[in-house]
Write a protein that holds these residues in place. Structure first.
Motif, PDB file in Angstrom:
ATOM      1  N   ARG A  55      43.233  42.125  34.033  1.00 44.05           N
ATOM      2  CA  ARG A  55      42.072  43.012  34.149  1.00 44.05           C
ATOM      3  C   ARG A  55      40.935  42.549  33.247  1.00 44.05           C
ATOM      4  NH1 ARG A  55      44.547  47.157  32.957  1.00 44.05           N
ATOM      5  NH2 ARG A  55      44.011  47.316  30.757  1.00 44.05           N
ATOM      6  N   LYS A  56      41.243  42.184  32.008  1.00 39.82           N
ATOM      7  CA  LYS A  56      40.207  41.797  31.053  1.00 39.82           C
ATOM      8  C   LYS A  56      39.542  40.490  31.447  1.00 39.82           C
ATOM      9  CE  LYS A  56      39.464  40.998  26.110  1.00 39.82           C
ATOM     10  NZ  LYS A  56      40.102  40.946  24.772  1.00 39.82           N
ATOM     11  N   GLU A  57      40.344  39.494  31.834  1.00 38.42           N
ATOM     12  CA  GLU A  57      39.770  38.197  32.178  1.00 38.42           C
ATOM     13  C   GLU A  57      38.977  38.266  33.474  1.00 38.42           C
ATOM     14  OE1 GLU A  57      42.659  35.134  32.168  1.00 38.42           O
ATOM     15  OE2 GLU A  57      42.970  35.195  30.002  1.00 38.42           O
ATOM     16  N   ALA A  58      39.422  39.093  34.408  1.00 35.60           N
ATOM     17  CA  ALA A  58      38.666  39.240  35.656  1.00 35.60           C
ATOM     18  C   ALA A  58      37.286  39.810  35.369  1.00 35.60           C
ATOM     19  CB  ALA A  58      39.421  40.144  36.623  1.00 35.60           C
ATOM     20  N   TRP A  59      37.218  40.779  34.456  1.00 44.26           N
ATOM     21  CA  TRP A  59      35.927  41.382  34.127  1.00 44.26           C
ATOM     22  C   TRP A  59      35.036  40.392  33.380  1.00 44.26           C
ATOM     23  CZ3 TRP A  59      32.863  45.192  35.375  1.00 44.26           C
ATOM     24  CH2 TRP A  59      31.825  45.554  34.510  1.00 44.26           C
ATOM     25  N   GLU A  60      35.621  39.634  32.454  1.00 44.10           N
ATOM     26  CA  GLU A  60      34.834  38.706  31.646  1.00 44.10           C
ATOM     27  C   GLU A  60      34.307  37.533  32.462  1.00 44.10           C
ATOM     28  OE1 GLU A  60      37.420  37.523  28.521  1.00 44.10           O
ATOM     29  OE2 GLU A  60      37.023  39.292  27.277  1.00 44.10           O
ATOM     30  N   ARG A  61      35.077  37.091  33.454  1.00 45.38           N
ATOM     31  CA  ARG A  61      34.741  35.850  34.140  1.00 45.38           C
ATOM     32  C   ARG A  61      34.190  36.045  35.535  1.00 45.38           C
ATOM     33  NH1 ARG A  61      39.222  31.397  33.651  1.00 45.38           N
ATOM     34  NH2 ARG A  61      37.462  30.315  34.569  1.00 45.38           N
ATOM     35  N   PHE A  62      34.001  37.284  35.957  1.00 45.59           N
ATOM     36  CA  PHE A  62      33.540  37.518  37.324  1.00 45.59           C
ATOM     37  C   PHE A  62      32.056  37.180  37.442  1.00 45.59           C
ATOM     38  CE2 PHE A  62      32.092  39.979  40.941  1.00 45.59           C
ATOM     39  CZ  PHE A  62      33.063  39.659  41.865  1.00 45.59           C
ATOM     40  N   ARG A  63      31.735  36.143  38.194  1.00 50.08           N
ATOM     41  CA  ARG A  63      30.360  35.730  38.444  1.00 50.08           C
ATOM     42  C   ARG A  63      30.252  35.383  39.915  1.00 50.08           C
ATOM     43  NH1 ARG A  63      30.517  37.356  34.086  1.00 50.08           N
ATOM     44  NH2 ARG A  63      29.639  36.532  32.159  1.00 50.08           N
ATOM     45  N   TRP A  64      29.338  36.036  40.618  1.00 51.06           N
ATOM     46  CA  TRP A  64      29.235  35.812  42.060  1.00 51.06           C
ATOM     47  C   TRP A  64      28.525  34.507  42.390  1.00 51.06           C
ATOM     48  CZ3 TRP A  64      31.739  37.879  45.905  1.00 51.06           C
ATOM     49  CH2 TRP A  64      32.313  39.136  45.747  1.00 51.06           C
ATOM     50  N   PHE A  65      27.484  34.146  41.665  1.00 45.17           N
ATOM     51  CA  PHE A  65      26.619  33.070  42.112  1.00 45.17           C
ATOM     52  C   PHE A  65      26.609  31.883  41.154  1.00 45.17           C
ATOM     53  CE2 PHE A  65      24.881  37.021  43.899  1.00 45.17           C
ATOM     54  CZ  PHE A  65      25.049  36.728  45.236  1.00 45.17           C
ATOM     55  N   GLU A  66      27.703  31.624  40.505  1.00 47.22           N
ATOM     56  CA  GLU A  66      27.802  30.434  39.672  1.00 47.22           C
ATOM     57  C   GLU A  66      28.316  29.277  40.514  1.00 47.22           C
ATOM     58  OE1 GLU A  66      30.136  31.059  36.252  1.00 47.22           O
ATOM     59  OE2 GLU A  66      28.669  32.316  35.229  1.00 47.22           O
ATOM     60  N   TRP A  67      27.590  28.184  40.525  1.00 49.74           N
ATOM     61  CA  TRP A  67      28.021  27.026  41.297  1.00 49.74           C
ATOM     62  C   TRP A  67      29.360  26.507  40.795  1.00 49.74           C
ATOM     63  CZ3 TRP A  67      28.564  24.375  45.331  1.00 49.74           C
ATOM     64  CH2 TRP A  67      28.960  23.047  45.297  1.00 49.74           C
ATOM     65  N   SER A  68      29.589  26.588  39.478  1.00 46.94           N
ATOM     66  CA  SER A  68      30.858  26.104  38.939  1.00 46.94           C
ATOM     67  C   SER A  68      32.030  26.873  39.532  1.00 46.94           C
ATOM     68  CB  SER A  68      30.870  26.227  37.415  1.00 46.94           C
ATOM     69  OG  SER A  68      30.711  27.578  37.015  1.00 46.94           O
ATOM     70  N   THR A  69      31.829  28.174  39.790  1.00 49.74           N
ATOM     71  CA  THR A  69      32.895  28.966  40.393  1.00 49.74           C
ATOM     72  C   THR A  69      33.212  28.469  41.794  1.00 49.74           C
ATOM     73  OG1 THR A  69      32.251  30.917  39.120  1.00 49.74           O
ATOM     74  CG2 THR A  69      33.590  31.286  41.082  1.00 49.74           C
ATOM     75  N   ILE A  70      32.169  28.204  42.583  1.00 51.34           N
ATOM     76  CA  ILE A  70      32.372  27.712  43.942  1.00 51.34           C
ATOM     77  C   ILE A  70      32.999  26.323  43.921  1.00 51.34           C
ATOM     78  CG2 ILE A  70      31.209  27.096  46.090  1.00 51.34           C
ATOM     79  CD1 ILE A  70      29.127  29.198  45.474  1.00 51.34           C
ATOM     80  N   ARG A  71      32.505  25.467  43.019  1.00 54.45           N
ATOM     81  CA  ARG A  71      33.038  24.104  42.935  1.00 54.45           C
ATOM     82  C   ARG A  71      34.516  24.119  42.566  1.00 54.45           C
ATOM     83  NH1 ARG A  71      30.382  21.314  38.252  1.00 54.45           N
ATOM     84  NH2 ARG A  71      31.886  22.657  37.175  1.00 54.45           N
ATOM     85  N   ASN A  72      34.870  24.925  41.578  1.00 51.87           N
ATOM     86  CA  ASN A  72      36.273  25.007  41.178  1.00 51.87           C
ATOM     87  C   ASN A  72      37.125  25.667  42.251  1.00 51.87           C
ATOM     88  OD1 ASN A  72      35.796  23.798  38.688  1.00 51.87           O
ATOM     89  ND2 ASN A  72      35.342  25.748  37.687  1.00 51.87           N
ATOM     90  N   ALA A  73      36.518  26.618  42.991  1.00 48.04           N
ATOM     91  CA  ALA A  73      37.262  27.279  44.057  1.00 48.04           C
ATOM     92  C   ALA A  73      37.647  26.290  45.145  1.00 48.04           C
ATOM     93  CB  ALA A  73      36.435  28.419  44.642  1.00 48.04           C
ATOM     94  N   LEU A  74      36.773  25.336  45.433  1.00 48.74           N
ATOM     95  CA  LEU A  74      37.073  24.353  46.471  1.00 48.74           C
ATOM     96  C   LEU A  74      38.255  23.475  46.092  1.00 48.74           C
ATOM     97  CD1 LEU A  74      33.461  23.257  47.498  1.00 48.74           C
ATOM     98  CD2 LEU A  74      35.008  24.800  48.722  1.00 48.74           C
TER      99      LEU A  74
END
Length: 269
Positions: A55-74
Motif C-alpha cells: 500500500r505504501k509503495e503504491a502510493w509513493e510511486r504511482f505516476r501516470w505520465f512518467e516515461w520511465s514508468t512506461i519504459r520499465n513497464a514494456l
C-alpha cells in the motif's frame, strides 16, 4: 565501496525471509548503505513485501505520465517472472510497482475497448439496448479473473517455496499486466478491420486461443520467478498451468452467470 552481489540460487534452495532484507547493502545495486537511501542508485532501503509495504509503495510511486514508468513497464512483457522476482528480492527502483503497472495496463485496455464501440449491435428496443449496455459494462472487468486464477494456482503449487502471499500476489499482478497486453493485441484486428466475418470468427475462437496463450505466458513467468528447470520441475509447471487454465475457465463461466443474474435483477427493478 560495494558489497558482494547477491547471487540467485535455485528456487529449491533460496528461501525468502526477513533475514534477506536485514542487510547493510542496497538490494538494487549492492552498494553499502549509509542511510535510508542508497547514495549510488537512490533507492530507499527495501523491506520485505507485506500488506502495508504494498500500500505504501503504491502510493509513493504511482505516476501516470512518467516515461520511465512506461519504459520499465514494456520490459515486463518478455520477462514478467524475472522482473517480479527482482522486485520481490529488493530491486524496486528500476522496476514498476505491480499495482502501478496493472493500473497502466487497464488504462490502455479501456482505451482500446473504447475503439470497439462499433461492435455494438442494432437492438430493437430501448430496453434491449439498456440490457446490452449493462452486460457489456460488467463484462469489461472480467479480465481481472486472470490475476485471481494465477494467484490461487501459485499458492496451491508453490506455497512451500518460501514466498508469502504478498510476494506471490506481486507475481500474479505482473502476469495480469501481460495478460492485458495480450488482450489488447487480440483486440487490434477488430479495431483496424470492420469485418462482420472477422468478428464472428473472433467471438468463436478468441476465448480458446487466448486461454492457451495466457497459460503459456503464465508458465514462462513461473519458470523465471522460481528459477525452475524443465527436467526436474517441468511437472510443477504443467500442474500450475493446468490449474490456472481450469480456474480461469471456470471463473469466467461463473462470472458470466453472475453478470446475467445481476443484469436481470437490475432490469426487473
Amino acid at each position: 565501496p560495494t558489497a558482494p552481489p547477491i547471487q540467485p540460487g535455485s528456487a529449491a534452495i533460496v528461501q525468502v525471509n526477513d533475514a534477506l532484507f536485514d542487510t547493510e547493502a542496497c538490494l538494487n545495486c549492492h552498494a553499502l548503505l549509509a542511510g535510508p537511501f542508497c547514495a549510488q542508485c537512490g533507492q530507499k532501503k527495501a523491506a520485505r513485501m507485506g500488506t502495508s509495504t504494498v500500500r505504501k509503495e503504491a502510493w509513493e510511486r504511482f505516476r501516470w505520465f512518467e516515461w520511465s514508468t512506461i519504459r520499465n513497464a514494456l520490459r515486463v512483457l518478455p520477462q514478467p517472472g524475472t522482473m517480479a522476482r527482482e522486485y520481490v528480492l529488493g530491486r524496486r527502483k528500476d522496476h514498476p510497482h505491480p499495482l502501478t503497472l496493472l493500473c497502466l495496463a487497464i488504462g490502455f485496455l479501456l482505451i482500446v475497448l473504447g475503439y470497439t464501440d462499433y461492435l455494438r449491435p442494432e437492438l430493437p428496443s430501448e430496453e434491449a439496448q439498456r440490457m446490452y449496455a449493462l452486460v457489456t459494462g460488467y463484462s469489461k472487468w472480467s479480465f481481472s479473473l486472470g490475476a485471481v486464477a494465477a494467484f490461487v494456482s501459485m499458492w496451491l503449487v508453490f506455497r512451500r517455496f518460501g514466498y508469502n502471499a504478498a510476494e506471490l500476489l506481486a507475481l500474479a499482478l505482473y502476469c495480469q499486466a501481460v495478460f492485458i497486453a495480450l488482450q489488447m493485441v487480440n483486440q487490434l484486428p477488430l479495431v483496424l478491420a470492420h469485418s462482420p466475418a472477422l468478428l464472428k470468427w473472433h467471438k468463436a475462437w478468441s476465448p480458446w486461443y487466448m486461454t492457451g496463450l495466457q497459460t503459456l505466458m503464465f508458465m514462462v513467468a513461473l519458470r523465471q520467478f522460481f528459477m525452475l528447470g524443465l527436467r526436474h520441475d517441468g511437472w510443477r509447471l504443467l500442474l500450475a498451468g493446468a490449474v490456472f487454465a481450469a480456474l480461469k475457465w471456470q471463473a469466467t463461466q461463473w462470472y458470466a452467470r453472475a453478470v446475467v443474474e445481476l443484469v436481470l435483477w437490475q432490469m426487473a427493478g
